[in-house]
Motif scaffolding. Structure first.
Motif, short mmCIF file in Angstrom:
data_model
loop_
_atom_site.label_atom_id
_atom_site.label_comp_id
_atom_site.label_asym_id
_atom_site.label_seq_id
_atom_site.Cartn_x
_atom_site.Cartn_y
_atom_site.Cartn_z
N TYR A 1 0.86 -1.13 -0.02
CA TYR A 1 0.06 -0.07 -0.06
C TYR A 1 0.71 1.23 -0.06
CZ TYR A 1 -4.07 -2.96 0.90
OH TYR A 1 -5.29 -3.64 0.73
N GLN B 1 4.15 -0.07 3.10
CA GLN B 1 4.11 -1.10 3.81
C GLN B 1 3.56 -2.44 2.93
OE1 GLN B 1 0.51 -1.31 6.43
NE2 GLN B 1 1.14 -3.02 7.17
N ALA C 1 1.39 -5.37 2.56
CA ALA C 1 0.30 -6.25 3.23
C ALA C 1 0.20 -7.56 2.95
CB ALA C 1 -1.09 -5.52 2.74
N ASN D 1 -5.77 -11.03 12.62
CA ASN D 1 -6.11 -9.68 12.04
C ASN D 1 -4.97 -8.98 11.48
OD1 ASN D 1 -8.26 -9.88 14.61
ND2 ASN D 1 -9.05 -9.67 12.49
N GLY D 2 -4.90 -8.47 10.15
CA GLY D 2 -3.99 -7.64 9.55
C GLY D 2 -2.95 -8.55 8.95
N SER D 3 -3.07 -9.75 8.71
CA SER D 3 -2.25 -10.72 8.15
C SER D 3 -2.32 -10.74 6.60
CB SER D 3 -2.15 -11.93 8.80
OG SER D 3 -3.41 -12.57 8.56
N GLY D 4 -3.12 -10.03 6.28
CA GLY D 4 -3.06 -9.75 4.58
C GLY D 4 -4.41 -10.70 4.04
N LYS D 5 -5.16 -11.18 4.72
CA LYS D 5 -6.08 -11.82 4.07
C LYS D 5 -7.12 -11.35 3.21
CE LYS D 5 -7.84 -13.42 8.15
NZ LYS D 5 -7.28 -12.66 8.93
N THR D 6 -7.74 -10.01 3.49
CA THR D 6 -8.65 -9.43 2.82
C THR D 6 -8.02 -8.72 1.56
OG1 THR D 6 -9.94 -8.81 4.70
CG2 THR D 6 -10.37 -7.64 2.88
N THR D 7 -6.66 -8.34 1.81
CA THR D 7 -6.15 -7.80 0.58
C THR D 7 -5.73 -8.98 -0.29
OG1 THR D 7 -4.82 -6.23 2.34
CG2 THR D 7 -3.78 -6.63 -0.09
#
Ligand SMILES: Nc1ncnc2c1ncn2[C@@H]1O[C@H](COP(=O)(O)OP(=O)(O)OP(=O)(O)O)[C@@H](O)[C@H]1O
Length: 337
Positions: A30, A34, A36, A56-62
């Motif tokens: 991003y 950073q 992602a 959370n924040g490990s890059g799944k949604t991205t």
């Protein structure tokens, strides 16, 4: 002949027809630099229920957004149903049902009318057969009886099921669900899990992200584990727990018997170590034969029975996915944040 390109997705030849999702070095940085998602190589077998697990924040949604062609990768490539994304979005997406970040519903419309709107937004959907499609999808997710209720009166679980119904208006080869049970109560979670199992039994490949370890263990055949944008491991859920068992102990054995002393003797003779007795329960580490494969627990059970030990219950404990995560990252599986 030149190789097929993203500009010519119709002629793209699947690299591996058995994988519905395949990524190579998929990376997303991003703004601000950073990472992602960091050089992700993912392979999702056709017919699997594939859990995409990470805190959370490990890059799944991205990752999911790149797979669905919603954002462009910084580097690397992704193929969905054998075709490159985002280049082949128009060909691929009609065969993919997606539920990402909750469905966008109109509260003042009934569940049925919300689905009619979704269906009407699909240019390939024949309006003459709309009602049939909508009713079938409502039945599929168990909302037939509540179809006339306004969506704002739906529980969160019902809303989520309505979102799934929208994803199921057309036959799909692949369903992509981003945290489908997030925010649901235990009953709502059970409903979604049951539905996922039923859809998989019908032959749909389901790719679902979750930060809930036990959810993945309960519904998934395969899993990939992410931490800080990187793939830690992937494989069948059984293989993943075997990786921990092979390198730590080799799994714990648990025997319930009215003859714990005899059981202890026989298990010791057969190489079981670290034996502990608590009442009628005897546990121990499975032995590792010289070829490195874990012992076959059934052989130990047979040995107990041959020696006249009465066995009430016999089981080999698997490592949990949490054990896998902790073992491979050296960190706790922290879902907070
Ligand atoms: N639009 C964005 N701009 C900048 N950074 C982002 C953006 N979206 C996500 N990130 C960052 O990228 C990293 C991965 O986020 P992502 O949402 O993909 O993770 P996740 O595993 O899906 O977590 P969650 O379950 O919390 O959504 C996080 O550090 C997040 O803060």
């Amino acid at each position: 002949m030149p190789p097929p390109t993203a500009a010519d997705p119709g002629r793209a030849v699947p690299r591996d027809a058995d994988h519905v999702i395949e990524t190579r070095g998929l990376t997303k940085a991003y703004r601000g630099g950073q990472l992602a998602v960091d050089r992700l190589d993912l392979a999702v077998p056709r017919g699997s229920v594939f859990g995409f697990l990470g805190p959370n924040g490990s890059g799944k949604t991205t990752t999911i957004r790149m797979l669905m062609g919603l954002i462009e990768p910084t580097a690397g490539s992704a193929r969905v149903l054998g075709r490159p994304m985002p280049g082949a979005s128009r060909q691929v997406l009609p065969a993919v049902g997606a539920l990402i970040e909750g469905p966008a519903l109109y509260g003042f419309l009934s569940g049925r009318d919300n689905l009619r709107r979704f269906d009407a937004a699909d240019p390939t959907a024949d309006p003459r057969t709309r009602d049939e499609r909508v009713d079938r999808a409502l039945e599929r997710v168990g909302l037939g009886a509540a179809a006339g209720k306004k969506a704002r009166a739906y529980s969160l679980g019902m809303k989520q099921r309505l979102g799934l119904a929208a994803a199921l208006l057309q036959p799909r080869e692949l369903l992509v669900l981003d945290e489908p049970t997030n925010g649901l109560d235990p009953q709502g979670m059970r409903e979604i899990r049951t539905l996922v199992r039923e859809l998989a039994a019908d032959g749909t490949t389901v790719f679902l992200s979750s930060h809930l370890l036990d959810e993945i263990e309960q519904v998934c055949t395969h899993a990939a584990v992410m931490a800080r944008g990187r793939l830690i491991t992937q494989g069948t859920v059984a293989e993943l727990s075997a990786t921990v068992l092979d390198s730590g102990g080799h799994g714990r054995l648990a025997v319930t018997t009215p003859d714990p002393a005899d059981a202890t003797r026989v298990l010791k003779e057969h190489g079981v170590t670290d034996i502990r007795v608590a009442g009628d329960r005897v546990t121990g580490d499975l032995p590792a034969p010289p070829d490195g494969h874990p012992a076959e627990p059934a052989d130990l059970n047979a040995a107990l029975v041959r020696a006249g030990v009465r066995v009430r219950a016999f089981g080999a404990e698997r490592a949990s996915l949490e054990d896998v995560f902790v073992h491979l990252t050296g960190e706790g599986f922290d879902v907070a944040g």
